[in-house]
Design an enzyme around this catalytic site. Structure first.
Site, PDB file in Angstrom:
ATOM      1  N   ILE A 125      40.742  20.896  -8.516  1.00 47.15           N
ATOM      2  CA  ILE A 125      41.870  19.947  -8.502  1.00 47.15           C
ATOM      3  C   ILE A 125      42.917  20.600  -7.601  1.00 47.15           C
ATOM      4  CG2 ILE A 125      42.820  20.925 -10.679  1.00 47.15           C
ATOM      5  CD1 ILE A 125      44.086  18.176 -11.245  1.00 47.15           C
ATOM      6  N   SER A 126      43.524  19.810  -6.728  1.00 47.98           N
ATOM      7  CA  SER A 126      44.528  20.353  -5.812  1.00 47.98           C
ATOM      8  C   SER A 126      45.728  20.872  -6.587  1.00 47.98           C
ATOM      9  CB  SER A 126      44.994  19.266  -4.840  1.00 47.98           C
ATOM     10  OG  SER A 126      43.904  18.784  -4.086  1.00 47.98           O
ATOM     11  N   ALA A 127      46.467  21.771  -5.948  1.00 44.97           N
ATOM     12  CA  ALA A 127      47.686  22.311  -6.568  1.00 44.97           C
ATOM     13  C   ALA A 127      48.746  21.212  -6.700  1.00 44.97           C
ATOM     14  CB  ALA A 127      48.230  23.445  -5.713  1.00 44.97           C
ATOM     15  N   ARG A 182      49.677  16.240 -16.235  1.00 43.83           N
ATOM     16  CA  ARG A 182      48.602  16.948 -15.548  1.00 43.83           C
ATOM     17  C   ARG A 182      47.648  17.646 -16.522  1.00 43.83           C
ATOM     18  NH1 ARG A 182      48.256  18.570 -10.201  1.00 43.83           N
ATOM     19  NH2 ARG A 182      47.025  20.448 -10.071  1.00 43.83           N
TER      20      ARG A 182
END
Ligand code: SAH
Length: 231
Positions: free
Chosen positions: A65-67, A41
């Site tokens: 950006i999503s968790a 990530r």
């Protein structure tokens, strides 16, 4: 403060993040854990942010950006529809993180397609993916990212076994339902202020069933102008 890829131990931190999501029960599938471990990530989060922290992070252009737990939850919901050789569409592909995970799930015989309306994000997502485990799939074209309005899907490569939408739509776009294969599944956040993550299953006879998975908070699936003028 976390460090970027040149710091030692980036992959250890990514692994620790995945293990924590397993401990919390968000990741149950061994394949999802393997793919999230392989996709660092840290390669997808802009410098200065904390890539392994379980929270959304700004990526510019009024979006995030999503968790990690949302990425994991969506991979889990779609897992049976991301088998080797299957095809997947990621609408609002942003950093490219989840599109890269989809590519690793479906493999080089499959097809992972990202659609994103901000050209700069498409360009940087391709650079991110080039550094990641999914890089070979960009070259063999089993992974591609396109600049387009994702509300129209990506008809050129339809139908899809799996569709993920990474931004909340006021209602489910008809084009996306049409581009879902019979037997396929779409995961899409729907709503404005209050949003539900909907799971849309298209049965083999073409009929569609929809259920609410959980309450969520995503940035809007909207026009490029509306997004850039937000705030
Ligand atoms: N899933 C991605 C990005 C999530 S943010 C990630 O985790 O990195 C949602 C993304 O959807 C943003 O990149 C935004 O630019 C994009 N988006 C919003 N509306 C869109 C539309 N109509 N067409 C294509 N992309 C859209």
């Amino acid at each position: 403060m976390e460090h970027r890829l040149w710091s030692s131990g980036a992959s250890d931190k990514n692994k620790a993040m995945v293990e924590q999501l397993q401990r919390y029960g968000v990741i149950k599938s061994g394949k999802v854990a393997e793919v999230m471990e392989a996709t660092d990530r840290g390669l997808f989060v802009p410098p200065g942010a904390s890539p392994y922290y379980d929270s959304p992070m700004s990526i510019g252009y009024n979006v995030t950006i999503s968790a990690p737990h949302m990425h994991a939850a969506c991979l889990e919901l779609l897992e049976k529809h991301l088998q080797p050789g299957m095809s997947a569409l990621d609408v609002g592909s942003g950093t490219g993180y989840l599109t890269a995970c989809f590519a690793l799930m479906v493999g080089p015989e499959g097809r992972a397609v990202g659609v994103e309306h901000i050209p700069e994000l498409v360009a940087s997502s391709i650079e991110n993916i080039k550094k990641s485990a999914a890089a070979p799939q960009l070259s063999d074209r089993s992974l591609s990212i396109h600049i387009a309005d994702g509300r129209e899907g990506w008809p050129e490569l339809a139908p899809y076994d799996a569709i993920h939408v990474g931004a909340a739509a006021p209602q489910i776009p008809q084009a996306l339902i049409e581009q879902l294969k019979p037997g396929g599944r779409m995961v899409i956040p729907v709503g404005t202020v209050f949003q539900e993550l909907k799971v849309v299953d298209k049965k083999l006879d073409g009929s569609v069933s929809i259920r609410d998975e959980t309450s969520v908070r995503y940035v809007p699936l909207t026009s490029k102008d509306a997004q850039l003028q937000a705030n």
